[in-house]
Write a protein that holds these residues in place. Structure first.
Motif, PDB file in Angstrom:
ATOM      1  N   GLU A   1      -7.907  -6.633 -48.317  1.00 24.82           N
ATOM      2  CA  GLU A   1      -9.337  -6.431 -48.628  1.00 24.82           C
ATOM      3  C   GLU A   1      -9.970  -6.502 -47.156  1.00 24.82           C
ATOM      4  OE1 GLU A   1      -9.376  -8.773 -52.966  1.00 24.82           O
ATOM      5  OE2 GLU A   1     -10.537  -9.202 -51.339  1.00 24.82           O
ATOM      6  N   TYR A   2     -11.109  -5.776 -47.110  1.00 20.41           N
ATOM      7  CA  TYR A   2     -11.981  -5.838 -45.856  1.00 20.41           C
ATOM      8  C   TYR A   2     -13.463  -6.153 -46.308  1.00 20.41           C
ATOM      9  CZ  TYR A   2      -7.931  -4.391 -43.287  1.00 20.41           C
ATOM     10  OH  TYR A   2      -6.633  -4.252 -42.896  1.00 20.41           O
ATOM     11  N   THR A   3     -14.119  -7.076 -45.978  1.00 19.40           N
ATOM     12  CA  THR A   3     -15.349  -7.139 -46.285  1.00 19.40           C
ATOM     13  C   THR A   3     -16.553  -6.623 -45.209  1.00 19.40           C
ATOM     14  OG1 THR A   3     -14.864  -9.361 -47.573  1.00 19.40           O
ATOM     15  CG2 THR A   3     -17.214  -9.110 -46.912  1.00 19.40           C
ATOM     16  N   MET A   4     -17.273  -5.759 -45.770  1.00 18.17           N
ATOM     17  CA  MET A   4     -18.200  -5.106 -44.755  1.00 18.17           C
ATOM     18  C   MET A   4     -19.377  -6.080 -44.434  1.00 18.17           C
ATOM     19  SD  MET A   4     -16.105  -2.715 -44.570  1.00 18.17           S
ATOM     20  CE  MET A   4     -16.939  -1.534 -43.208  1.00 18.17           C
ATOM     21  N   PRO A   5     -20.196  -5.523 -43.469  1.00 20.58           N
ATOM     22  CA  PRO A   5     -21.214  -6.366 -43.129  1.00 20.58           C
ATOM     23  C   PRO A   5     -22.173  -6.426 -44.300  1.00 20.58           C
ATOM     24  CG  PRO A   5     -20.680  -5.111 -41.184  1.00 20.58           C
ATOM     25  CD  PRO A   5     -19.647  -4.842 -42.263  1.00 20.58           C
ATOM     26  N   ASP A   6     -22.701  -5.637 -45.244  1.00 17.35           N
ATOM     27  CA  ASP A   6     -23.499  -5.402 -46.055  1.00 17.35           C
ATOM     28  C   ASP A   6     -22.902  -6.169 -47.470  1.00 17.35           C
ATOM     29  OD1 ASP A   6     -23.052  -2.117 -47.496  1.00 17.35           O
ATOM     30  OD2 ASP A   6     -21.516  -3.568 -47.097  1.00 17.35           O
ATOM     31  N   GLY A   7     -21.618  -6.954 -47.308  1.00 18.79           N
ATOM     32  CA  GLY A   7     -21.249  -7.520 -48.311  1.00 18.79           C
ATOM     33  C   GLY A   7     -20.252  -6.439 -49.450  1.00 18.79           C
ATOM     34  N   THR A   8     -20.221  -5.380 -49.071  1.00 20.96           N
ATOM     35  CA  THR A   8     -19.312  -4.522 -49.953  1.00 20.96           C
ATOM     36  C   THR A   8     -17.988  -4.733 -49.467  1.00 20.96           C
ATOM     37  OG1 THR A   8     -20.964  -2.636 -49.941  1.00 20.96           O
ATOM     38  CG2 THR A   8     -18.586  -2.040 -50.239  1.00 20.96           C
ATOM     39  N   ILE A   9     -16.669  -4.702 -50.516  1.00 17.40           N
ATOM     40  CA  ILE A   9     -15.423  -4.868 -50.289  1.00 17.40           C
ATOM     41  C   ILE A   9     -14.602  -3.668 -50.458  1.00 17.40           C
ATOM     42  CG2 ILE A   9     -13.572  -6.476 -50.931  1.00 17.40           C
ATOM     43  CD1 ILE A   9     -15.414  -8.516 -51.983  1.00 17.40           C
TER      44      ILE A   9
END
Length: 356
Positions: A245-253
């Motif tokens: 999993e990778y959490t993007m800066p806007d909170g999207t995973i």
């Protein structure tokens, strides 16, 4: 240059000391390392070996986790900077060690001594790192304690909380987006035809590269900079198929399995609706209108090139016909005149006129 080390699954089974060493060797040019942990724990000896190895790298080590349980929590403590995303639940779990053993009274007695020694070592370790007294630490271990992000930070397990960015829902001009998309496709078609006619090598667009909240680069080789990732898209991280999993800066995973994007989880934070102002019509030409005019000129150039090549081919056929005695004659009695560009009621059209 930052190297990334992944510690996942069961320590000593899914991730071993050898796995970590190989990851480090494959990133020998790294000047610092970020250790990303997503583990339920595992074998104490393997966890201690990985922890000690990270301390011997001689380069700055940061750790990041949303799940570091049991001995994995000790590996998390190897980072001089220890990061947990703000709002993460049950990010850390600590408990007393346990073991399964069979044998004689003497064998079991020996194991009990070892188990007590491991327990004492863990109490001493967590007490020193967190600066919490041993009695309190022992109580936390005895009760199998789960810590959220705030507790982990307040009690000294984490040194930094990663801020969670609120999701933003924006109103977009769908018409403008469609026009831009069509314009991109038109540009690609024209470039392809012009390159074929002029003999130029095609220019390929750059692949799509995104960065998650910890600055890890996720490369989508099959997408362009204007594309948006979707389920089933392929991705690479550090030259390897993306995994986990990778959490993007806007909170999207983004969730990956063997390099394939399997799921996109939208942010769970409360959305804030921000409307983008609709631009008033301006007398000045828009960027899209300018691009259209530019493409018109390129189409004119393209048609002129095609017309010229057609004339060259016809001249060659006439010359060949004379050599073989053919009665072939050209159907064109007059050369093609200039290509004219017209505007009819605001709609741009093209027409090729021949002299009569």
């Amino acid at each position: 240059m930052k190297g990334i080390i992944y510690i996942t699954g069961e320590i000593g089974v899914d991730t071993t000391l050898n796995d970590v060493v190989q990851q480090v060797k494959s990133q020998s040019l790294a000047t610092e390392y970020l250790v990303k942990i997503d583990s339920i724990g595992g074998y104490v000896d393997s966890g201690n070996d990985i922890y000690n190895y990270l301390l011997t790298l001689g380069k700055p080590v940061s750790t990041f986790t949303t799940k570091a349980y049991s001995i994995a929590s000790k590996i998390f403590m190897a980072g001089s900077t220890r990061i947990i995303p703000e709002g993460a639940k049950d990010a850390i779990m600590i408990h007393l060690p346990w073991m399964e053993v069979q044998g004689t009274h003497q064998v079991i007695s020996d194991y009990l001594k070892d188990l007590k020694a491991i327990e004492d070592d863990l109490v001493d370790f967590y007490s020193k790192v967190t600066e919490i007294d041993e009695k309190t630490i022992h109580s936390l271990l005895s009760n199998e304690t789960y810590l959220d992000a705030t507790q982990a930070f307040d009690w000294g397990f984490a040194t930094q909380l990663q801020p969670a960015q609120l999701a933003v829902a924006k109103l977009k001009n769908n018409i403008e987006e469609k026009e831009e998309s069509l314009m991109d496709k038109l540009n690609q078609k024209i470039d392809s035809i012009m390159n074929m006619l002029t003999g130029k090598k095609p220019v390929f667009k750059a692949e799509l590269i995104l960065q998650d909240g910890t600055s890890v680069s996720i490369v989508f080789p099959d997408l362009t900079e204007s594309d948006t990732p979707a389920v089933d898209d392929m991705a690479m991280v550090d030259g390897q198929p993306a995994e986990g999993e990778y959490t993007m800066p806007d909170g999207t995973i983004f969730k990956f399995e063997m390099g394939v994007l399997t799921e996109i989880v939208p942010p769970v934070q409360e959305e804030q609706l921000q409307e983008e102002p609709v631009q008033e019509d301006s007398a000045e030409p828009t960027a899209i209108e300018s691009e259209v005019e530019n493409n018109e000129s390129r189409l004119v150039e393209l048609i002129e090139v095609l017309a010229k090549k057609n004339e060259e081919l016809e001249a060659k056929y006439l010359a060949l016909a004379k050599q073989v005695g053919s009665d072939f004659t050209s159907q064109k009695t007059e050369p093609v005149s200039s290509i004219q560009k017209e505007n009819i009621e605001g709609v741009r059209t093209f027409s090729i006129k021949r002299k009569k």
